[in-house]
Write a protein that holds these residues in place. Structure first.
Motif, PDB file in Angstrom:
ATOM      1  N   PRO A  40       1.266   7.120   9.353  1.00 25.94           N
ATOM      2  CA  PRO A  40       0.517   8.653   9.255  1.00 25.94           C
ATOM      3  C   PRO A  40      -0.011   9.321   9.765  1.00 25.94           C
ATOM      4  O   PRO A  40       0.840  10.637  10.216  1.00 25.94           O
ATOM      5  CB  PRO A  40      -0.524   9.068   8.040  1.00 25.94           C
ATOM      6  CG  PRO A  40      -0.615   7.058   7.016  1.00 25.94           C
ATOM      7  CD  PRO A  40       0.873   6.120   7.991  1.00 25.94           C
ATOM      8  N   VAL A  75       1.980  -1.017   4.795  1.00 27.27           N
ATOM      9  CA  VAL A  75       1.718  -0.986   3.915  1.00 27.27           C
ATOM     10  C   VAL A  75       0.832   0.261   3.245  1.00 27.27           C
ATOM     11  O   VAL A  75      -0.692  -0.064   3.629  1.00 27.27           O
ATOM     12  CB  VAL A  75       1.256  -2.474   3.617  1.00 27.27           C
ATOM     13  CG1 VAL A  75       0.906  -3.175   2.298  1.00 27.27           C
ATOM     14  CG2 VAL A  75       2.183  -3.479   3.963  1.00 27.27           C
ATOM     15  N   ILE A 115      -2.335   6.126  -2.094  1.00 29.13           N
ATOM     16  CA  ILE A 115      -2.308   7.119  -2.651  1.00 29.13           C
ATOM     17  C   ILE A 115      -2.112   7.732  -1.485  1.00 29.13           C
ATOM     18  O   ILE A 115      -3.108   7.550  -0.723  1.00 29.13           O
ATOM     19  CB  ILE A 115      -4.059   7.038  -2.876  1.00 29.13           C
ATOM     20  CG1 ILE A 115      -4.146   6.316  -4.843  1.00 29.13           C
ATOM     21  CG2 ILE A 115      -4.019   8.231  -4.210  1.00 29.13           C
ATOM     22  CD1 ILE A 115      -3.525   6.519  -5.888  1.00 29.13           C
ATOM     23  N   TYR A 174      -3.614  11.449  -0.047  1.00 28.15           N
ATOM     24  CA  TYR A 174      -4.476  12.960  -0.683  1.00 28.15           C
ATOM     25  C   TYR A 174      -3.928  14.149  -0.312  1.00 28.15           C
ATOM     26  O   TYR A 174      -3.656  14.341   0.899  1.00 28.15           O
ATOM     27  CB  TYR A 174      -5.758  12.408   0.106  1.00 28.15           C
ATOM     28  CG  TYR A 174      -6.103  11.007  -0.627  1.00 28.15           C
ATOM     29  CD1 TYR A 174      -7.164  11.346  -1.760  1.00 28.15           C
ATOM     30  CD2 TYR A 174      -6.710   9.703   0.371  1.00 28.15           C
ATOM     31  CE1 TYR A 174      -7.387   9.924  -2.612  1.00 28.15           C
ATOM     32  CE2 TYR A 174      -6.124   8.711  -0.370  1.00 28.15           C
ATOM     33  CZ  TYR A 174      -7.394   8.838  -2.124  1.00 28.15           C
ATOM     34  OH  TYR A 174      -7.675   7.667  -2.429  1.00 28.15           O
ATOM     35  N   ALA A 216      -0.826   5.021  18.068  1.00 29.85           N
ATOM     36  CA  ALA A 216      -1.745   5.301  16.596  1.00 29.85           C
ATOM     37  C   ALA A 216      -0.258   3.892  15.922  1.00 29.85           C
ATOM     38  O   ALA A 216       0.211   3.794  15.217  1.00 29.85           O
ATOM     39  CB  ALA A 216      -0.806   6.364  15.856  1.00 29.85           C
ATOM     40  N   PHE A 246      -6.444  -2.942  -7.462  1.00 32.96           N
ATOM     41  CA  PHE A 246      -6.086  -1.650  -7.795  1.00 32.96           C
ATOM     42  C   PHE A 246      -4.725  -1.770  -8.506  1.00 32.96           C
ATOM     43  O   PHE A 246      -3.745  -2.344  -8.430  1.00 32.96           O
ATOM     44  CB  PHE A 246      -5.904  -0.712  -6.942  1.00 32.96           C
ATOM     45  CG  PHE A 246      -4.662  -1.507  -5.583  1.00 32.96           C
ATOM     46  CD1 PHE A 246      -3.335  -1.363  -5.830  1.00 32.96           C
ATOM     47  CD2 PHE A 246      -4.909  -2.592  -4.160  1.00 32.96           C
ATOM     48  CE1 PHE A 246      -2.602  -1.489  -4.857  1.00 32.96           C
ATOM     49  CE2 PHE A 246      -4.664  -2.763  -3.530  1.00 32.96           C
ATOM     50  CZ  PHE A 246      -3.359  -2.241  -3.601  1.00 32.96           C
ATOM     51  N   GLU A 269      -9.679   5.131   0.684  1.00 32.61           N
ATOM     52  CA  GLU A 269      -9.079   6.309   2.036  1.00 32.61           C
ATOM     53  C   GLU A 269      -8.964   5.662   3.038  1.00 32.61           C
ATOM     54  O   GLU A 269      -9.134   5.283   3.978  1.00 32.61           O
ATOM     55  CB  GLU A 269      -9.656   7.610   1.673  1.00 32.61           C
ATOM     56  CG  GLU A 269     -10.417   8.125   0.835  1.00 32.61           C
ATOM     57  CD  GLU A 269     -11.427   9.436   1.076  1.00 32.61           C
ATOM     58  OE1 GLU A 269     -11.057  10.042   1.519  1.00 32.61           O
ATOM     59  OE2 GLU A 269     -11.702   9.803  -0.677  1.00 32.61           O
TER      60      GLU A 269
HETATM   61  C1  LIG Z   1      -2.128  -2.693   0.439  1.00 29.76           C
HETATM   62  C2  LIG Z   1      -2.891  -1.445   1.254  1.00 29.76           C
HETATM   63  C3  LIG Z   1      -3.716  -0.108  -0.276  1.00 29.76           C
HETATM   64  C4  LIG Z   1      -3.975   0.587   0.181  1.00 29.76           C
HETATM   65  N1  LIG Z   1      -4.461   2.212   0.031  1.00 29.76           N
HETATM   66  C5  LIG Z   1      -4.386   3.457   0.373  1.00 29.76           C
HETATM   67  C6  LIG Z   1      -4.511   4.551  -0.492  1.00 29.76           C
HETATM   68  O1  LIG Z   1      -3.731   4.453  -1.469  1.00 29.76           O
HETATM   69  N2  LIG Z   1      -4.689   5.582   0.027  1.00 29.76           N
HETATM   70  C7  LIG Z   1      -4.779   5.827   1.307  1.00 29.76           C
HETATM   71  O2  LIG Z   1      -5.178   6.616   1.869  1.00 29.76           O
HETATM   72  N3  LIG Z   1      -4.675   4.728   2.446  1.00 29.76           N
HETATM   73  C8  LIG Z   1      -4.685   3.391   1.516  1.00 29.76           C
HETATM   74  N4  LIG Z   1      -4.592   1.837   2.700  1.00 29.76           N
HETATM   75  C9  LIG Z   1      -5.102   2.404   3.882  1.00 29.76           C
HETATM   76  C10 LIG Z   1      -3.545   2.857   4.597  1.00 29.76           C
HETATM   77  O3  LIG Z   1      -2.585   2.342   4.539  1.00 29.76           O
HETATM   78  C11 LIG Z   1      -3.686   2.857   6.693  1.00 29.76           C
HETATM   79  O4  LIG Z   1      -5.174   3.655   6.291  1.00 29.76           O
HETATM   80  C12 LIG Z   1      -2.902   3.793   7.175  1.00 29.76           C
HETATM   81  O5  LIG Z   1      -1.679   3.247   7.098  1.00 29.76           O
HETATM   82  C13 LIG Z   1      -3.452   3.743   8.192  1.00 29.76           C
HETATM   83  O6  LIG Z   1      -2.115   4.869   8.151  1.00 29.76           O
HETATM   84  P1  LIG Z   1      -1.944   3.914  10.891  1.00 29.76           P
HETATM   85  O7  LIG Z   1      -1.032   5.607  10.938  1.00 29.76           O
HETATM   86  O8  LIG Z   1      -3.069   4.130  11.762  1.00 29.76           O
HETATM   87  O9  LIG Z   1      -1.068   2.910  10.668  1.00 29.76           O
HETATM   88  P2  LIG Z   1       0.085   2.210   9.946  1.00 29.76           P
HETATM   89  O10 LIG Z   1       0.447   3.250   8.739  1.00 29.76           O
HETATM   90  O11 LIG Z   1      -0.649   0.527  10.012  1.00 29.76           O
HETATM   91  O12 LIG Z   1       0.879   2.878  11.297  1.00 29.76           O
HETATM   92  C14 LIG Z   1       1.536   2.109  11.900  1.00 29.76           C
HETATM   93  C15 LIG Z   1       3.126   1.977  13.202  1.00 29.76           C
HETATM   94  O13 LIG Z   1       2.424   1.389  14.644  1.00 29.76           O
HETATM   95  C16 LIG Z   1       3.526   0.665  13.956  1.00 29.76           C
HETATM   96  N5  LIG Z   1       3.132   0.046  15.889  1.00 29.76           N
HETATM   97  C17 LIG Z   1       2.490  -1.083  15.687  1.00 29.76           C
HETATM   98  N6  LIG Z   1       2.086  -1.679  16.820  1.00 29.76           N
HETATM   99  C18 LIG Z   1       3.327  -1.354  17.739  1.00 29.76           C
HETATM  100  C19 LIG Z   1       4.190  -1.438  19.181  1.00 29.76           C
HETATM  101  N7  LIG Z   1       3.127  -2.414  19.939  1.00 29.76           N
HETATM  102  N8  LIG Z   1       4.771  -0.374  19.188  1.00 29.76           N
HETATM  103  C20 LIG Z   1       5.350   0.679  18.694  1.00 29.76           C
HETATM  104  N9  LIG Z   1       4.663   0.367  17.717  1.00 29.76           N
HETATM  105  C21 LIG Z   1       4.053  -0.102  16.608  1.00 29.76           C
HETATM  106  C22 LIG Z   1       3.282  -0.119  12.768  1.00 29.76           C
HETATM  107  O14 LIG Z   1       4.731  -0.426  12.851  1.00 29.76           O
HETATM  108  C23 LIG Z   1       2.944   1.193  11.291  1.00 29.76           C
HETATM  109  O15 LIG Z   1       4.542   1.479  11.944  1.00 29.76           O
HETATM  110  C24 LIG Z   1      -3.905   1.020   2.195  1.00 29.76           C
HETATM  111  C25 LIG Z   1      -3.982   0.274   2.241  1.00 29.76           C
HETATM  112  C26 LIG Z   1      -3.413  -0.816   2.503  1.00 29.76           C
HETATM  113  C27 LIG Z   1      -3.061  -2.063   2.859  1.00 29.76           C
END
Ligand SMILES: Cc1cc2nc3c(=O)[nH]c(=O)nc-3n(C[C@H](O)[C@H](O)[C@H](O)COP(=O)(O)OP(=O)(O)OC[C@H]3O[C@@H](n4cnc5c(N)ncnc54)[C@H](O)[C@@H]3O)c2cc1C
Ligand SMILES: Cc1cc2nc3c(=O)[nH]c(=O)nc-3n(C[C@H](O)[C@H](O)[C@H](O)COP(=O)(O)OP(=O)(O)OC[C@H]3O[C@@H](n4cnc5c(N)ncnc54)[C@H](O)[C@@H]3O)c2cc1C
Lengths: 280, 432
Positions: free
Chosen positions: B14, B44, B48, B50, B160, B226, B314
């Motif tokens: 995201p 993962v 939810i 928002y 990110a 959950f 969140e």
């Molecule tokens: C079990 C669980 C339940 C959750 N429930 C909720 C919920 O209900 N609502 C909510 O809002 N949040 C929830 N969260 C939190 C939410 O999932 C995270 O906050 C969110 O996914 C963060 O987004 P991000 O883009 O920062 O990271 P991520 O979604 O982790 O994305 C990071 C991306 O970077 C890529 N990446 C990593 N390193 C490299 C690299 N070196 N080179 C290239 N690509 C790379 C990964 O493959 C990944 O696709 C939950 C988390 C978990 C684990």
């Protein structure tokens, strides 16, 4: 040298689920992949190109989403790709599919004569292994099925030598070009694309050919109309009922052993004869 | 020749998608690199969604985003070994044209979001891992990938890459993630026919129910569980602090098995076919654990910056918002023809401080410490609450006044009166 590789985009069968209630295959959300056999075909073609030069064109017939498979082929290092797509192709069986592909390869050959065509041995969804031979027959290509390795290619003499797996062994076969090869699984390992090819793939606009572009005039030979195959019934085969035979445990050890041997002997008379359980 | 872009975004979760989309839409040349086979394959979440955070990026997302159900009912359950006590809040007001919370499945959702990035003109390359940041002195000038010819340059790099960002660690932007600042969560998706989901949770059409769970299932560790309803499946998960798992010597999947067997949960997932199992870390250190957010030629967003509000579960909304704000910072600098130096990128931090992201994290900044120091929140209270409910509901000839006295007695016996008052005060301060 010009090689055409035919690939098909298929659902990743490892991730297909059967709906527990309706027993139908749930394709939704199942990722599409390049038919695994065709990946070996791509790599083998690229290896020939690495050794002998020339170009590799990858061809698929399918819906617009099939362009993902071609994008991947470009990343691996293919020079050109063609997506053969037209509503008129919908519902094609192996007959109509091989007709359309053969016609397209003929058209491709008008611009760049084709020396070799690669296909996979079979697909993991249709499983028929008919499309490769169907293309070869229509284009008058030498047909080499179940190929596991390419031993030699002589562009001057226009011959190719391959290893072909057959029942009970490996055949080494030499034939004339142009030829069509259907590749076996496990024959090579697909390369890890370079950054340049990843960029080329990400920026590519996949060229689409409709039936007119492919020079197909006779619509009675393509799509549903050109497909005599009729699916009369689809069902999940019942697991074979394995009959267990119970032997009473009221005998002593040697009695039990003899009882088992008697049963074995009655079911497999030849085995019993060889073991000397019963007189010849 | 090496490629150069206005901006490189590492990761297609995201945070990365929000950043890449926002910049691409504004006409910048953007390269997004993702190590997964497709965006979302590695990610993962509960999950939810928002609506608000996404609405600010793609206002008409409801037209084509793969949403599972909109949430019309929230349950909070506190479990004891055999029982649970809880609250429900259900409202038809959540059935508006523009519901504010949805359940989603991350794989299709991330793929959809990534499609928007491509449609906006961003270049997205998957199956490619960024192994290093290319630096010129302190300044980040590009990234190195695991592919041949893999050096790519940009005016700014937005990290990110999710929780436990190896890149940020390698480049020295932040230190090792501490076990007390990160939760380990496991979850499963159980497939059930749509009608079964609807009848079990008393919902129609795309209405959805979420259950947040605390209590005995975490064995006293700091954590929660959950249960979310999807169209044709139920997501069930549980997570606790990594440091607590270590101390307790309990495996996460053991907790999940116990949760599934709990009499309150088992009937809800009965007959389901398990379709997906996943484990993932969640940064839960809160405000105090947020690292430096920008420097010469780089910014960091989402989980990799520790931007998660654990109290309200969140994360994705903070990720999207931080990704968007980082992107808007780059867009503004480009418009003013200013380079992406640290002093200029400080606008990103200012924008975050001014948003709900930092305001909420600041509000709960003491909470992680309080929970660490007071494990009874997760062990003693659930038991006491359940026992209290049980005592009140048993019609056994005892008068209600005596029952209340018994309950009060049980609370004071387990936790001194001053302890109770102290807990109440600390919680009030931490969440006020
Ligand atoms: C079990 C669980 C339940 C959750 N429930 C909720 C919920 O209900 N609502 C909510 O809002 N949040 C929830 N969260 C939190 C939410 O999932 C995270 O906050 C969110 O996914 C963060 O987004 P991000 O883009 O920062 O990271 P991520 O979604 O982790 O994305 C990071 C991306 O970077 C890529 N990446 C990593 N390193 C490299 C690299 N070196 N080179 C290239 N690509 C790379 C990964 O493959 C990944 O696709 C939950 C988390 C978990 C684990
Ligand atoms: C009984 C039956 C009924 C079917 N009914 C329908 C139907 O009603 N509607 C429908 O749409 N489909 C139907 N199909 C599927 C369709 O017939 C096949 O998908 C298609 O003809 C290819 O056959 P195959 O998958 O068995 O390929 P195989 O012959 O096993 O494939 C061998 C090789 O040929 C090449 N190849 C195959 N297909 C393509 C392609 N499309 N483009 C490029 N190269 C290719 C690949 O290299 C592949 O490895 C049916 C299949 C069967 C067996």
């Amino acid at each position: 040298m010009h090689i055409v590789v035919c690939i098909k985009q298929v659902p990743d069968s490892a991730q297909i689920r059967v709906h527990p209630v309706t027993n139908t295959i749930m394709r939704q959300g199942v990722p599409a992949i390049i038919n695994p056999f065709d990946v070996f075909a791509i790599e083998e073609a690229l290896r020939l190109k690495d050794r002998f030069g020339g170009r590799v064109t990858v061809l698929t017939m399918g819906p617009p989403q099939a362009e993902d498979a071609l994008r991947k082929a470009i990343a691996y290092g293919a020079d050109d790709v063609i997506l053969l797509t037209d509503r008129a192709f919908a519902g094609a069986d192996t007959l109509a599919t091989s007709f359309a592909l053969a016609q397209t390869i003929r058209k491709i050959g008008e611009e760049h004569p084709v020396d070799l065509v690669f296909t996979g041995k079979q697909t993991i969804d249709g499983d028929t292994a008919q499309v490769g031979p169907g293309i070869a027959k229509r284009l008058g290509l030498q047909l080499l099925t179940y190929v596991s390795a390419i031993d030699a290619l002589d562009l001057q003499g226009r011959t190719i030598t391959v290893q072909r797996r057959s029942e009970g062994g490996v055949q080494v076969i030499q034939t004339r070009l142009p030829a069509l090869i259907t590749m076996l699984e496990g024959s090579n390992q697909i390369r890890f694309a370079s950054m340049d090819d990843m960029f080329r793939s990400a920026r590519l606009t996949v060229p689409q050919w409709n039936k007119d572009r492919a020079g197909i005039e006779d619509v009675s030979k393509i799509g549903l109309k050109g497909s005599p195959t009729v699916v009369s019934k689809i069902f999940t085969p019942k697991p074979r009922a394995v009959k267990a035979q119970m032997i009473g445990a009221d005998l002593d050890a040697s009695g039990t052993a003899n009882a088992i041997l008697d049963i074995l002997g009655s079911r497999h008379p030849r085995l019993a004869q060889e073991l000397g359980l019963i007189a010849p | 020749m090496a490629e150069k872009f206005d901006a490189i975004v590492v990761g297609a979760g995201p945070a990365g998608n929000a950043a890449a989309y926002t910049m691409a839409k504004a006409g910048l040349s953007v390269l997004q690199l993702e190590r997964g086979e497709t965006p979302g394959t590695k990610n993962v979440q509960g999950a939810i969604l928002y609506a608000d955070a996404l609405e600010r990026i793609i206002p008409d997302f409801r037209d084509d985003a793969p949403l599972e159900r909109h949430v019309i009912e929230q349950r909070m359950w506190v479990l004891d070994e055999k029982s649970f006590i809880g609250t429900n809040y259900r409202s038809d007001a959540f059935n508006s044209d523009q519901p504010n919370r949805y359940t989603i499945l991350r794989a299709p959702f991330d793929k959809w979001f990534s499609g928007k990035v491509k449609a906006a003109g961003g270049l997205v390359i998957c199956e490619t891992t960024v192994t290093d940041l290319i630096q010129e002195g302190k300044k980040v000038i590009g990234v190195r990938t695991d592919r041949e010819g893999g050096d790519i340059y940009a005016d700014v790099v937005i990290l990110a890459d999710g929780v436990n960002s190896l890149l940020a660690k390698k480049a020295g932007f932040h230190g090792e993630l501490e076990a007390k600042n990160v939760a380990l969560a496991v979850k499963e998706i159980h497939f059930l026919p749509e009608e079964v989901v609807q009848s079990r949770f008393n919902i129609k059409g795309n209405e959805g129910v979420v259950i947040e769970i605390a209590g005995a299932v975490t064995h006293g560790m700091v954590g929660t569980a959950f249960l979310y309803t999807n169209k044709e499946s139920i997501t069930l998960g549980i997570g606790c602090l990594l440091s607590d798992f270590k101390k307790a010597g309990i495996a996460p999947y053991t907790l999940l098995e116990e949760l599934k067997a709990h009499p309150a949960i088992a009937p809800l997932i009965e007959g389901g076919e398990m379709k997906e199992y996943a484990a993932h870390l969640i940064p839960e250190g809160g405000y105090k654990a947020v690292p430096t957010l920008y420097g010469e030629g780089w910014m960091i967003a989402g989980d990799s910056a520790g931007l998660v509000n654990a109290v309200h579960r969140e994360g994705s909304n903070l990720a999207m918002t931080s990704g968007r704000l980082a992107a808007e910072t780059v867009i503004a600098l480009k418009e003013m023809k200013l380079p992406c130096t640290a002093p200029h990128l400080a606008r990103y931090k200012a924008a975050l401080d001014d948003s709900f992201v930092m305001k909420d994290l600041r509000k709960y900044k003491e909470l992680p410490d309080i929970l660490h120091g007071n494990p009874h929140f997760f062990s003693v209270y659930p038991q006491l609450l359940n026992r209290a409910a049980h005592t009140m509901l048993m019609v056994d000839g005892q008068d209600k006044h005596s029952k209340e006295k018994t309950i009060r007695g049980s609370f004071v016996e387990q936790r001194s009166l001053w302890g109770l008052v102290g807990d109440a005060y600390r919680m009030w301060r931490a969440t006020r």
